[in-house]
Motif scaffolding. Structure first.
Motif, PDB file in Angstrom:
ATOM      1  N   TRP A   1      48.705  37.800  24.411  1.00 16.40           N
ATOM      2  CA  TRP A   1      47.838  37.677  23.795  1.00 16.40           C
ATOM      3  C   TRP A   1      47.669  37.597  22.139  1.00 16.40           C
ATOM      4  O   TRP A   1      46.502  37.197  21.560  1.00 16.40           O
ATOM      5  CB  TRP A   1      46.916  39.192  24.006  1.00 16.40           C
ATOM      6  CG  TRP A   1      47.749  40.271  23.728  1.00 16.40           C
ATOM      7  CD1 TRP A   1      48.505  40.957  24.342  1.00 16.40           C
ATOM      8  CD2 TRP A   1      47.700  40.698  22.336  1.00 16.40           C
ATOM      9  NE1 TRP A   1      48.813  42.184  23.655  1.00 16.40           N
ATOM     10  CE2 TRP A   1      48.567  42.286  22.539  1.00 16.40           C
ATOM     11  CE3 TRP A   1      47.099  40.699  21.107  1.00 16.40           C
ATOM     12  CZ2 TRP A   1      48.770  42.730  21.378  1.00 16.40           C
ATOM     13  CZ3 TRP A   1      47.647  41.540  20.136  1.00 16.40           C
ATOM     14  CH2 TRP A   1      48.228  42.469  20.011  1.00 16.40           C
ATOM     15  N   VAL A   2      48.783  37.443  21.725  1.00 18.85           N
ATOM     16  CA  VAL A   2      49.285  37.119  20.439  1.00 18.85           C
ATOM     17  C   VAL A   2      48.802  35.621  20.084  1.00 18.85           C
ATOM     18  O   VAL A   2      49.296  34.867  20.900  1.00 18.85           O
ATOM     19  CB  VAL A   2      50.459  37.397  19.828  1.00 18.85           C
ATOM     20  CG1 VAL A   2      50.505  36.985  18.450  1.00 18.85           C
ATOM     21  CG2 VAL A   2      50.348  39.112  19.888  1.00 18.85           C
ATOM     22  N   ILE A   3      48.004  35.189  19.291  1.00 14.04           N
ATOM     23  CA  ILE A   3      47.563  33.853  19.064  1.00 14.04           C
ATOM     24  C   ILE A   3      48.851  32.938  18.560  1.00 14.04           C
ATOM     25  O   ILE A   3      49.661  33.587  17.535  1.00 14.04           O
ATOM     26  CB  ILE A   3      46.327  33.664  17.862  1.00 14.04           C
ATOM     27  CG1 ILE A   3      45.216  34.203  18.595  1.00 14.04           C
ATOM     28  CG2 ILE A   3      46.437  32.245  17.636  1.00 14.04           C
ATOM     29  CD1 ILE A   3      44.168  34.183  17.505  1.00 14.04           C
ATOM     30  N   SER A   4      49.205  31.856  19.091  1.00 20.64           N
ATOM     31  CA  SER A   4      50.303  31.064  18.884  1.00 20.64           C
ATOM     32  C   SER A   4      49.864  29.794  18.177  1.00 20.64           C
ATOM     33  O   SER A   4      48.763  29.552  18.214  1.00 20.64           O
ATOM     34  CB  SER A   4      51.498  30.713  19.979  1.00 20.64           C
ATOM     35  OG  SER A   4      50.385  30.107  21.216  1.00 20.64           O
ATOM     36  N   GLY A   5      50.615  29.109  17.491  1.00 23.27           N
ATOM     37  CA  GLY A   5      50.315  27.710  16.980  1.00 23.27           C
ATOM     38  C   GLY A   5      51.153  27.402  15.908  1.00 23.27           C
ATOM     39  O   GLY A   5      52.195  28.049  15.574  1.00 23.27           O
ATOM     40  N   SER A   6      51.202  26.119  15.363  1.00 22.46           N
ATOM     41  CA  SER A   6      51.814  25.785  14.260  1.00 22.46           C
ATOM     42  C   SER A   6      51.597  26.439  12.902  1.00 22.46           C
ATOM     43  O   SER A   6      50.259  27.043  12.682  1.00 22.46           O
ATOM     44  CB  SER A   6      51.656  24.426  14.106  1.00 22.46           C
ATOM     45  OG  SER A   6      50.312  23.725  13.707  1.00 22.46           O
ATOM     46  N   ALA A   7      52.273  26.278  12.000  1.00 18.87           N
ATOM     47  CA  ALA A   7      52.203  26.491  10.475  1.00 18.87           C
ATOM     48  C   ALA A   7      50.575  26.141   9.907  1.00 18.87           C
ATOM     49  O   ALA A   7      50.151  26.740   9.588  1.00 18.87           O
ATOM     50  CB  ALA A   7      53.289  26.280   9.638  1.00 18.87           C
ATOM     51  N   ASP A   8      50.527  24.668  10.093  1.00 18.46           N
ATOM     52  CA  ASP A   8      49.262  23.976   9.905  1.00 18.46           C
ATOM     53  C   ASP A   8      48.013  24.617  10.367  1.00 18.46           C
ATOM     54  O   ASP A   8      46.995  24.869   9.657  1.00 18.46           O
ATOM     55  CB  ASP A   8      49.547  22.464   9.930  1.00 18.46           C
ATOM     56  CG  ASP A   8      50.369  21.829   8.903  1.00 18.46           C
ATOM     57  OD1 ASP A   8      50.803  22.523   8.166  1.00 18.46           O
ATOM     58  OD2 ASP A   8      50.755  20.830   9.719  1.00 18.46           O
ATOM     59  N   ALA A   9      48.106  24.776  11.581  1.00 16.90           N
ATOM     60  CA  ALA A   9      46.972  25.637  12.464  1.00 16.90           C
ATOM     61  C   ALA A   9      46.736  26.991  11.838  1.00 16.90           C
ATOM     62  O   ALA A   9      45.496  27.327  11.662  1.00 16.90           O
ATOM     63  CB  ALA A   9      47.252  25.717  13.696  1.00 16.90           C
ATOM     64  N   ALA A  10      47.620  27.555  11.643  1.00 19.55           N
ATOM     65  CA  ALA A  10      47.530  29.054  10.805  1.00 19.55           C
ATOM     66  C   ALA A  10      47.114  28.841   9.520  1.00 19.55           C
ATOM     67  O   ALA A  10      45.994  29.767   9.299  1.00 19.55           O
ATOM     68  CB  ALA A  10      48.943  29.743  10.814  1.00 19.55           C
ATOM     69  N   ARG A  11      47.541  27.998   8.686  1.00 21.53           N
ATOM     70  CA  ARG A  11      46.974  27.878   7.329  1.00 21.53           C
ATOM     71  C   ARG A  11      45.421  27.526   7.498  1.00 21.53           C
ATOM     72  O   ARG A  11      44.602  27.924   6.722  1.00 21.53           O
ATOM     73  CB  ARG A  11      47.561  26.753   6.638  1.00 21.53           C
ATOM     74  CG  ARG A  11      48.943  27.117   6.300  1.00 21.53           C
ATOM     75  CD  ARG A  11      49.536  26.033   5.207  1.00 21.53           C
ATOM     76  NE  ARG A  11      50.963  26.158   4.852  1.00 21.53           N
ATOM     77  CZ  ARG A  11      52.045  25.784   5.383  1.00 21.53           C
ATOM     78  NH1 ARG A  11      51.714  24.987   6.487  1.00 21.53           N
ATOM     79  NH2 ARG A  11      53.172  26.020   4.910  1.00 21.53           N
ATOM     80  N   GLN A  12      44.993  26.606   8.296  1.00 21.81           N
ATOM     81  CA  GLN A  12      43.407  26.258   8.588  1.00 21.81           C
ATOM     82  C   GLN A  12      42.876  27.435   9.042  1.00 21.81           C
ATOM     83  O   GLN A  12      41.684  27.626   8.402  1.00 21.81           O
ATOM     84  CB  GLN A  12      43.651  25.055   9.594  1.00 21.81           C
ATOM     85  CG  GLN A  12      42.022  24.416   9.454  1.00 21.81           C
ATOM     86  CD  GLN A  12      42.129  23.235  10.617  1.00 21.81           C
ATOM     87  OE1 GLN A  12      43.127  22.765  10.966  1.00 21.81           O
ATOM     88  NE2 GLN A  12      40.604  22.711  10.418  1.00 21.81           N
ATOM     89  N   ILE A  13      43.028  28.346   9.968  1.00 27.10           N
ATOM     90  CA  ILE A  13      42.464  29.403  10.403  1.00 27.10           C
ATOM     91  C   ILE A  13      42.298  30.487   8.942  1.00 27.10           C
ATOM     92  O   ILE A  13      41.087  30.897   9.127  1.00 27.10           O
ATOM     93  CB  ILE A  13      43.134  30.000  11.455  1.00 27.10           C
ATOM     94  CG1 ILE A  13      43.053  29.031  12.794  1.00 27.10           C
ATOM     95  CG2 ILE A  13      42.600  31.412  11.618  1.00 27.10           C
ATOM     96  CD1 ILE A  13      44.174  29.562  13.969  1.00 27.10           C
ATOM     97  N   LEU A  14      43.331  30.547   8.634  1.00 31.72           N
ATOM     98  CA  LEU A  14      43.183  31.574   7.750  1.00 31.72           C
ATOM     99  C   LEU A  14      42.505  31.261   6.445  1.00 31.72           C
ATOM    100  O   LEU A  14      41.768  31.951   5.689  1.00 31.72           O
ATOM    101  CB  LEU A  14      44.730  32.056   7.021  1.00 31.72           C
ATOM    102  CG  LEU A  14      45.560  32.780   8.049  1.00 31.72           C
ATOM    103  CD1 LEU A  14      46.901  32.964   7.560  1.00 31.72           C
ATOM    104  CD2 LEU A  14      44.981  34.135   8.265  1.00 31.72           C
ATOM    105  N   THR A  15      42.610  29.952   6.047  1.00 33.00           N
ATOM    106  CA  THR A  15      41.919  29.332   5.123  1.00 33.00           C
ATOM    107  C   THR A  15      40.210  29.372   5.173  1.00 33.00           C
ATOM    108  O   THR A  15      39.362  29.797   4.418  1.00 33.00           O
ATOM    109  CB  THR A  15      42.352  28.041   4.567  1.00 33.00           C
ATOM    110  OG1 THR A  15      43.692  27.842   4.276  1.00 33.00           O
ATOM    111  CG2 THR A  15      41.365  27.481   3.379  1.00 33.00           C
ATOM    112  N   THR A  16      39.660  29.101   6.183  1.00 34.95           N
ATOM    113  CA  THR A  16      38.579  29.297   6.604  1.00 34.95           C
ATOM    114  C   THR A  16      38.263  30.638   6.611  1.00 34.95           C
ATOM    115  O   THR A  16      36.899  30.714   6.344  1.00 34.95           O
ATOM    116  CB  THR A  16      38.467  28.482   8.168  1.00 34.95           C
ATOM    117  OG1 THR A  16      39.019  27.228   8.060  1.00 34.95           O
ATOM    118  CG2 THR A  16      36.852  28.539   8.714  1.00 34.95           C
TER     119      THR A  16
END
Length: 453
Positions: A58-73
């Motif tokens: 259930w932990v969200i996975s993805g690339s570093a760019d995707a994580a940066r976009q989520i956190l920045t938003t």
């Protein structure tokens, strides 16, 4: 402003009050909790990154760019909402100052829901920024804090719930009956805190308080106020220790709530030889500030309710029902004062000798503060006069002495005289007269019962 370590129960109450009336304390605690949470999730993410264990599905996975976009938003959205929340708070404070009076602002600033809302959003922003900053190149490729991103999304959902609650709470808290009830609740708590008095040692020793006060007035040394402002808190136990060391008696002429002027008479000390030692420490035992507080000043709570009632009765507002609500809560708290108000005017050392004589508001003065200004502003308003007499009857039912009933009877007589000269309608005067006679009947019955007992 003088500050130091407080030791008594009221000192603890003062510390809580100071922290509660700040908009930074609770948010600071929540930001600290966010930093601790980040340290914990970061340790988990580092362990998973190095292959120590596998994260659940259930932990969200993805690339570093995707994580940066989520956190920045999320961080940008949260800081925008923080600006909106601040705007709502400022609007609420402006409305409160205009409608309820500037002295009511502290009641809104000390509201825990407002502080928690600010703290929750700021803490989420800080956590999101920390998680965003942790993304980077590691020994095994790009480090992506999957747990941190998942927790950030969870905090965002919690923030939405907090925002909905905050909007509801603000809509409720600015309603006038709620404001009056909250002030009355604070007043009731202050009566309970301050009215029990201090346990006195047994046996009592030395001269009486009246004799010591007269001695200090005739031959004692006069101490002058070190600063100007409202007395907010007095550390009586510190003064008792000081007076015991100097073998002196300190007669305080101002209580919390009084305004003192720098260089003007503040207290007297007997014998006068102890004045130099007492003078150095007297200022440190007093907290003086620009405003009044409820910590040791019950009359301030009464004045707040009276102020709202007077604004309601003014020609500009003309809100009779708000004034009636204030009278109801004043009567309810005066019933508590009759039953629970036993403040300690003298403070003794361990051997039972009086060391500090304090100035405390009397029951008579508290009753007068509650009714006199409202009565003066209610000329020609039968509904307000009737409610005042009803409140006096409720308070009188709780009295235990003729002295307590006497001051209530004086207020009833003044209301009746005001009715006779300001109410033109005979039917309205008859209604008020019936309430006045009910007060007289109750007073006569209670007095007769007391004499028979």
């Amino acid at each position: 402003m003088y500050r130091g370590v407080l030791s008594s129960g009221l000192g603890s109450h003062w510390r809580r009050e100071v922290l509660r009336t700040s908009l930074w304390f609770v948010p600071a605690l929540e930001v600290g909790a966010a930093i601790v949470l980040f340290a914990g999730t970061q340790a988990v993410d580092r362990g998973a990154y190095h292959g120590d264990f596998t994260l659940p599905g259930w932990v969200i996975s993805g690339s570093a760019d995707a994580a940066r976009q989520i956190l920045t938003t999320i961080a940008a959205a949260i800081i925008t909402v923080v600006g909106v929340v601040f705007s709502v708070i400022l609007l609420t404070l402006t409305l409160a100052s205009t409608q309820f009076g500037p002295r009511m602002l502290r009641n809104f600033i000390r509201d825990r829901s407002t502080q928690l809302t600010l703290g929750t959003f700021v803490a989420t922003f800080v956590y999101a920024v920390l998680v965003l900053a942790s993304i980077g190149i590691g020994t095994h490729g790009e480090f992506v804090p999957h747990v941190g991103v998942t927790v950030t999304l969870g905090l965002m959902v919690a923030d939405l719930a907090v925002l909905i609650y905050f909007i509801h709470h603000t809509a409720v808290s600015i309603q006038l009956p709620q404001v009056i009830a909250s002030i009355a609740a604070d007043l009731a708590e202050a009566i309970k805190e301050q009215g029990s008095g201090n346990p006195e040692p047994h046996p009592k020793a030395g001269p009486t308080a009246a004799g010591l006060a007269a001695r200090a007035e005739e031959g004692g040394a006069v101490l002058l106020a070190p600063v100007s402002g409202y007395v907010q808190f007095i550390r009586h136990q510190d003064l008792v220790r000081l007076a015991t060391e100097a073998d002196a008696v300190i007669n305080l002429e101002h209580r919390p709530g009084h305004f003192v002027v720098h260089g003007h008479r503040f207290a007297t000390v007997w014998p006068p030889e102890a004045a130099p030692l007492v003078r150095q420490a007297l200022g440190r035992a007093h907290i003086v500030g620009p405003h009044r507080t409820l910590s040791q000043d019950v009359s301030f709570g009464i004045d707040q309710l009276v102020e709202i009632a007077l604004r309601a009765l003014s020609a500009a507002v003309n809100d009779t029902f708000t004034a009636l609500t204030c009278i109801d809560w004043l009567g309810e708290n005066l019933c508590k004062i009759v039953a629970q108000w036993h403040p300690a005017r003298v403070h003794r050392d361990d051997r039972g000798f009086i060391r500090v004589i304090a100035a405390e508001p009397s029951y008579d003065r508290l009753v007068q503060r509650s009714f006199e200004k409202i009565r003066q502003s209610s000329l020609g308003q039968p509904a307000v006069m009737i409610r005042l007499l009803d409140a006096l009857a409720r308070i009188m039912a709780e009295t235990t002495s003729e002295g307590q009933r006497r001051v209530l009877l004086e207020q009833a007589e003044m209301i009746n005289r005001a009715c006779e000269r300001s109410v033109p309608e005979a039917g309205d005067r008859a209604d008020i007269q019936r309430r006045y006679e009910a007060v007289l009947t109750l007073e006569s019955r209670l007095t007769a019962n007391g004499r028979n007992a």
